[in-house]
Design a protein around this motif. Structure first.
Motif, PDB file in Angstrom:
ATOM      1  N   UNK A   2       0.850  -1.184   0.000  1.00 23.53           N
ATOM      2  CA  UNK A   2       0.000   0.000   0.000  1.00 23.53           C
ATOM      3  C   UNK A   2       0.884   1.232   0.000  1.00 23.53           C
ATOM      4  N   UNK A   3       0.561   2.146  -0.846  1.00 22.66           N
ATOM      5  CA  UNK A   3       1.295   3.393  -0.914  1.00 22.66           C
ATOM      6  C   UNK A   3       0.411   4.502  -0.381  1.00 22.66           C
ATOM      7  N   UNK A   4       0.938   5.225   0.561  1.00 22.04           N
ATOM      8  CA  UNK A   4       0.144   6.314   1.095  1.00 22.04           C
ATOM      9  C   UNK A   4       1.019   7.546   1.037  1.00 22.04           C
ATOM     10  N   UNK A   5       0.675   8.422   0.200  1.00 29.07           N
ATOM     11  CA  UNK A   5       1.504   9.619   0.073  1.00 29.07           C
ATOM     12  C   UNK A   5       0.674  10.816   0.457  1.00 29.07           C
ATOM     13  N   UNK A   6       1.168  11.528   1.388  1.00 27.18           N
ATOM     14  CA  UNK A   6       0.436  12.725   1.796  1.00 27.18           C
ATOM     15  C   UNK A   6       1.290  13.937   1.481  1.00 27.18           C
ATOM     16  N   UNK A   7       0.747  14.874   0.893  1.00 31.35           N
ATOM     17  CA  UNK A   7       1.520  16.094   0.642  1.00 31.35           C
ATOM     18  C   UNK A   7       0.809  17.271   1.237  1.00 31.35           C
ATOM     19  N   UNK A   8       1.568  18.254   1.553  1.00 37.75           N
ATOM     20  CA  UNK A   8       0.926  19.394   2.198  1.00 37.75           C
ATOM     21  C   UNK A   8       1.482  20.709   1.676  1.00 37.75           C
ATOM     22  N   UNK A   9       1.965  20.704   0.464  1.00 35.77           N
ATOM     23  CA  UNK A   9       2.562  21.948  -0.009  1.00 35.77           C
ATOM     24  C   UNK A   9       1.736  22.591  -1.083  1.00 35.77           C
ATOM     25  N   UNK A  97      -3.382  18.155   3.547  1.00 38.59           N
ATOM     26  CA  UNK A  97      -4.156  19.204   4.201  1.00 38.59           C
ATOM     27  C   UNK A  97      -4.102  20.517   3.424  1.00 38.59           C
ATOM     28  N   UNK A 110       0.907  11.250  -8.996  1.00 40.21           N
ATOM     29  CA  UNK A 110       1.887  10.350  -8.393  1.00 40.21           C
ATOM     30  C   UNK A 110       1.253   9.024  -7.994  1.00 40.21           C
TER      31      UNK A 110
ATOM     32  N   UNK B  46       9.946  10.614  -3.134  1.00 43.23           N
ATOM     33  CA  UNK B  46       8.495  10.772  -3.118  1.00 43.23           C
ATOM     34  C   UNK B  46       8.046  12.108  -2.549  1.00 43.23           C
ATOM     35  N   UNK B  84       8.451  16.366   7.590  1.00 42.59           N
ATOM     36  CA  UNK B  84       8.384  15.185   6.734  1.00 42.59           C
ATOM     37  C   UNK B  84       8.416  13.951   7.625  1.00 42.59           C
ATOM     38  N   UNK B 100       4.400   1.781   2.645  1.00 44.01           N
ATOM     39  CA  UNK B 100       5.248   2.960   2.731  1.00 44.01           C
ATOM     40  C   UNK B 100       4.339   4.152   2.962  1.00 44.01           C
ATOM     41  N   UNK B 101       4.647   4.934   3.970  1.00 48.45           N
ATOM     42  CA  UNK B 101       3.808   6.099   4.268  1.00 48.45           C
ATOM     43  C   UNK B 101       4.699   7.323   4.257  1.00 48.45           C
ATOM     44  N   UNK B 102       4.297   8.292   3.481  1.00 45.90           N
ATOM     45  CA  UNK B 102       5.071   9.528   3.443  1.00 45.90           C
ATOM     46  C   UNK B 102       4.116  10.662   3.730  1.00 45.90           C
ATOM     47  N   UNK B 103       4.399  11.405   4.754  1.00 45.53           N
ATOM     48  CA  UNK B 103       3.463  12.438   5.203  1.00 45.53           C
ATOM     49  C   UNK B 103       4.193  13.755   5.398  1.00 45.53           C
ATOM     50  N   UNK B 104       4.217  14.590   4.390  1.00 51.83           N
ATOM     51  CA  UNK B 104       4.704  15.946   4.642  1.00 51.83           C
ATOM     52  C   UNK B 104       3.578  16.798   5.229  1.00 51.83           C
ATOM     53  N   UNK B 105       3.918  17.679   6.122  1.00 53.41           N
ATOM     54  CA  UNK B 105       2.912  18.559   6.724  1.00 53.41           C
ATOM     55  C   UNK B 105       3.505  19.947   6.888  1.00 53.41           C
TER      56      UNK B 105
END
Lengths: 493, 553
Positions: A2-9, A97, A110, B46, B84, B100-105
């Protein structure tokens, strides 16, 4: 995989989400339905996959903390959560967010690139089933204008804080407390643009602690309601004051098994540990009190608690409704469920994959629960009690033994000896060691269920599954039970 | 409201229960194929390239402070952060990561004071206008509370500082290919599982990189780049057929630093040795101990955790002053002005608090802009300091009517995320070890009948911290007979009255017995969690109250 990519920019989202100040001035703290849907449609157009579900949620939270007879701090802010779920193939989930197109389109691109790469590499995944998606619209009515007005008013919280502080200080006591309000708007859309779920909700909670100046007594009162106009600050303050001043000096009473009168707030602290007990996977694996044995099996269709008790969860519950998507990864609404009916275990909570495995209906854990009761008032319980302990609140609970749901914790902010139909002494706090599956089989009298305020309720072992405030509504009765195990004195105030 | 999904549970809580969530025990666990392209990439691949730079963060901070001052704040400070978070895990000994978890905030919190009333506004929109608006909103909110604020509280003065700091790091985990990280996790797991009766469940690496700017209306501007390692690797000794609970042991601990935190020399030998130990312990017979008072040896992890959970939290000054009464609770070490210098424990107890490397909360300046420094908390059993903030420190200075001084400030204020309130948290605790030889075996030798307590994961207390409770779901209890560990205990717990318990501490172990502890504890309303850690030797208590937790319906 599972790929979970969160971006906040991203930048300059202001035209999409005007500042909180402006929203408050316009009388609506959260983003409007029109804006939310417009945004969602725009984002869905950027996706190239078919099985996509998009949700956007905007939450505004306002908190005022009281301590030592003054306002300690206020803490206000808002959060935006965007979730895009691709539900065929490896589970890809993108969370951010930020609301600007650049961030979101980049994130979508992505995720889809990863999905395509996984597909060509013949990825096999145990999550490669087709996760069912909600195909009928869901709606619940959880929005109350009075709460919104309290959030947008410049004086409502100050007046509430002032009323509470005045009542407690007038009684020569030290006041601490919490005044919290929340509003949230969210939508869930499928690729074809159909609205799966649109929800607006509000919630509020007020709690007060009153402590004597000499530090020997403490009392607590609290109320939780989605509709701010139902909050009765005078009642909350009076309960805290009464608990802190009733019956004078505190004496120690021998620990042991005794009759206990538990208020609905005390019951709420117990009930929050029940959610995980209904987990079907854990129960079938022998891990809960609803397992047949530690080796496995479950107690479905067996009586597990008093036959007067029925435990249900219903998103449309008039006192305790909730948004039926607890799990962020949920693509299906959790349905109304009857967990225990007249004391017999009727259903368990099957997560989506286990439900598919076993051919059962998916339902999430009962974070929100209604426990039916009777009609006796607490005063009537006291009047009918030959000898027992009145417990205003429990605190610092944790799970002691998962296999029996054995809990420990302490009484707090109001503990009294009842004798011959009257409260006769304020007593020192106790530590207890009890399981709801024990004492819910020793009920003498049940009261009317009501939504209970939780007060300070951090995550602890056995109740790690819900984080943050507010907690979903729990509607529980006060009750009088036999042989409750007050295992030791706890010498604190 | 933030619902905790099962995913989050995996990375934030104990591993033993987590196995059930992913169906490891269920029917459907199959090996997962993954594109080789993904595994060769590091986490940095990523993350969008245009991360918010430190200078942009400083611009945001300045805008917020300007807006606050213009609106009439007497004091304002701001924490603004670009964050990050990269997390990966394996199940069992698989070489392929399960996820894989990537969380920028991006987060900010602006705190203002207007005529003594405080307000915080937080947000997540990375635009200077958003921060300016939030600052003005905070001032307006604080104004509304001025009449409810009570007597004015002065802030203890601190030097105005401008500076930059970065967590010292040897290898950036964001540049290490994901596949290599999974392979390393797998190698560690195999080292452990080579030993019979030893297993693991979910093993994780989690890395945080955050640039946080603190700025105050007094002129401080501090930029820190923080590197945190939050690995989880727990091995369990368990004879499956017995259905007994496992004997676990944690082998990796939260720390500040880079990839070197998980590649320390000697770690593989450590893993192998620990595996043999837990396997041996899990083969011991098991039974209940009759209730009663027994001498007890606590291992370093347990001693440190109980210390932090009782005395550590009790000397958080805001709590001791009653500010958490409606939330986390109060403190039995209250009122602080009277408790200074009193004896709380046996003179063998000496405790220092510090936010130096490599503790998980290591920083150069705290979230109020105060430079951190180590300080003694307990000297020869006496309380010699409280953990204070600028606002609460003046309460300690009762000996004269002069302006509040800064001598009680050691940098104890922490906002775990930049958008959370900055509250006092006791820093990493170090209990001084015995300079004479005293291994755990040596300590046990002197006991004809007692208990060994290992591996604490949780301590239940009451809201005033004056008593506590632990049992086999939070600690691991063993019987000592004639100087040797002979049995695992079944159905027992340990309870204590804090004052009495610490006075019954008779000795501590030597440096060979020192072990870390790490736990997340909550305070505030709504509650906020932060890491608390310790390094402590083993401890010998004259009397521990062993109870039975056997209950029938």
């Amino acid at each position: 995989m599972s790929f979970h990519i969160r971006t906040s920019h991203g930048s300059n989202v202001l035209q999409d989400v005007p500042s909180l100040v402006r929203r408050v001035a316009e009388g609506r703290p959260v983003i409007t339905r029109e804006r939310l849907l417009a945004l969602s449609h725009r984002l869905l157009q950027a996706t190239t996959f078919n099985d996509v579900q998009l949700s956007i949620a905007h939450t505004v939270r306002m908190v005022t903390r009281l301590a030592n007879n003054r306002v300690l701090l206020s803490d206000d802010g808002d959060t935006i959560e965007v979730q895009i779920g691709y539900t065929r193939g490896p589970f890809v989930y993108f969370n951010t967010n930020q609301l600007d197109d650049r961030t979101l389109v980049a994130g979508i691109t992505e995720c889809e690139r990863l999905l395509r790469a996984s597909a060509t590499a013949h990825v096999e995944s145990w999550m490669h089933h087709e996760i069912p998606m909600q195909d009928t619209p869901v709606s619940v009515n959880l929005w109350h204008e009075p709460t919104v007005q309290a959030m947008t008013s410049s004086t409502a919280r100050e007046t509430m804080a002032s009323d509470l502080l005045r009542a407690v200080t007038r009684a020569q006591l030290q006041a601490s407390g919490f005044v919290g309000l929340m509003a949230r708007a969210e939508t869930m859309l499928r690729k074809d643009g159909d609205i799966v779920f649109y929800n607006e909700e509000t919630d509020s909670e007020i709690t007060m602690t009153a402590r004597s100046r000499d530090g020997t007594r403490s009392g607590w009162g609290g109320q939780a309601a989605r509709d701010w106009s139902m909050i009765r600050p005078a009642d909350i303050a009076q309960r805290a004051i009464r608990m802190a001043t009733l019956e004078g000096a505190v004496v120690a009473v021998e620990p042991g098994r005794r009759t206990a009168i538990l208020t609905s707030t005390a019951m709420a602290q117990i009930v929050r540990f029940l959610a995980k007990q209904f987990d079907a996977r854990d129960t079938d694996g022998g891990e809960t009190a609803l397992s047949k044995s530690p080796h496995g099996g479950n107690k479905l269709r067996q009586r597990v608690v008093d036959p007067r008790l029925t435990m249900t969860s219903d998103p449309a519950d008039p006192d305790g409704g909730y948004r039926p998507f607890f799990d962020e990864l949920a693509c299906v609404a959790t349905p109304p469920m009857t967990w225990i009916e007249h004391g017999t275990l009727k259903n368990m909570a099957y997560d989506k994959l286990y439900a598919m495995d076993r051919g059962k209906t998916y339902a999430d854990l009962p974070f929100s629960l209604r426990m039916t009761g009777g009609e006796t008032t607490v005063d009537e319980m006291i009047a009918s009690c030959r000898e027992g302990i009145y417990v205003n609140q429990f605190s610092d609970l944790s799970l002691v033994d998962r296999h029996s749901a054995l809990l420990t914790g302490v009484t707090r902010d109001g503990c009294f000896l009842v004798k011959n139909g009257q409260i006769v002494k304020a007593i020192k706090n106790f530590r207890f060691l009890e399981s709801p599956f024990f004492f819910l089989n020793k009920i003498d009298v049940l009261g009317a269920p009501e939504r209970a305020a939780f007060g300070y309720t951090p995550q602890v072992p056995g109740d790690e599954w819900w984080r943050g405030w507010p907690r979903p509504p729990v509607i529980v009765p006060p009750m009088m039970v036999r042989d409750f195990n007050f295992s030791a004195l706890a010498d604190f105030v | 409201m933030r619902m905790l999904s099962r995913r989050d549970f995996v990375w934030s809580s104990s591993l033993a229960a987590a196995g059930s969530i992913l169906g490891v025990r269920g029917a459907s666990a199959r090996p997962i194929g993954v594109s080789p392209t993904h595994l060769a990439l590091p986490a940095a691949a990523f993350i969008p390239e245009d991360v918010i730079t430190p200078s942009t963060l400083r611009v945001f901070a300045t805008r917020a402070l300007d807006a606050a001052r213009s609106a009439g704040a007497g004091y304002a400070d701001v924490r603004v952060a670009e964050h990050q978070d990269f997390f990966t895990y394996i199940v069992g000994d698989s070489e392929l990561p399960e996820g894989i978890y990537i969380t920028p905030k991006f987060m900010y919190g602006i705190r203002v004071m207007v005529d003594g009333a405080w307000a915080l506004v937080h947000g997540s929109v990375p635009h200077p206008d958003a921060l300016a608006t939030s600052a003005r909103q905070a001032v307006a909110t604080a104004r509304g509370y001025v009449r409810l604020n009570g007597p004015r509280q002065d802030l203890a003065p601190v030097p105005v500082v401008t500076g930059v700091w970065e967590t010292p790091m040897q290898l950036d985990p964001f540049t290490v290919p994901i596949g290599d990280q999974a392979a390393l996790l797998s190698a560690y797991v195999r080292s452990a599982e080579r030993v019979r009766h030893v297993s693991t469940s979910i093993t994780t690496f989690r890395w945080i990189r955050e640039t946080r700017v603190f700025a105050s209306s007094e002129g401080s501007m501090l930029t820190q780049t923080l590197r945190r390692a939050l690995p989880e690797f727990e091995i369990k000794g368990q004879i499956i057929q017995s259905n007994d609970p496992p004997t676990p042991r944690k082998l990796l601990w939260p720390a500040s630093g880079g990839y070197e935190c998980v590649t320390k020399p000697g770690l593989e030998e450590d893993i192998a040795r620990s595996a043999e130990e837990v396997a041996a312990l899990s083969r011991l017979p098991r039974g209940p101990l009759p209730v009663g008072r027994y001498p007890a040896i606590f291992d370093g992890t347990t001693l440190g955790m109980v210390l932090g959970r009782t005395l550590g939290v009790a000397v958080e000054l805001d709590r001791a002053l009653g500010e958490e009464a409606g939330a986390g609770g109060s403190s039995f070490l209250s009122p602080p002005q009277e408790m200074f210098g009193t004896t709380i424990a046996n003179p063998v107890l000496n405790v220092t608090a510090s936010r130096a490397m490599p503790s998980i909360n290591a920083v150069k300046w705290d979230d109020e802009g105060v430079e951190t420094q180590p300080f003694p908390l307990i000297q020869e059993g006496k309380i010699v300091n409280y953990c204070a903030s600028r606002r609460t420190a003046p309460a300690l200075d009762t000996r004269n009517n002069l302006r509040p001084t800064a001598k009680q400030l050691f940098g104890c204020v922490l906002a775990p995320d930049a958008d959370q309130p900055a509250l006092v948290r006791v820093p990493h605790l170090t209990i001084a070890a015995n300079s004479s030889r005293a291994s755990v075996e040596d300590l046990c030798k002197g006991i004809s009948h007692g208990v060994l307590v290992q591996g604490a994961e949780h301590v239940s207390t009451d809201p005033q911290l004056s008593s506590g409770f632990m049992n086999e779901w939070s600690i691991h209890l063993f019987e000592i007979a004639h100087g040797k560990v002979v049995r695992r205990l079944d159905g027992n717990g340990l309870q204590f009255g804090t004052r009495r318990f610490w006075k019954s501490l008779r000795g501590v172990g030597d440096p060979s017995t020192v072990q870390p502890s790490a736990i997340r504890l909550h305070k505030g309303a709504p509650d906020v969690e932060a890491w608390y850690g310790s390094n402590a030797p083993a401890g010998f208590f004259e009397e521990a109250d062993i109870i039975s937790t056997r209950m029938n319906a």
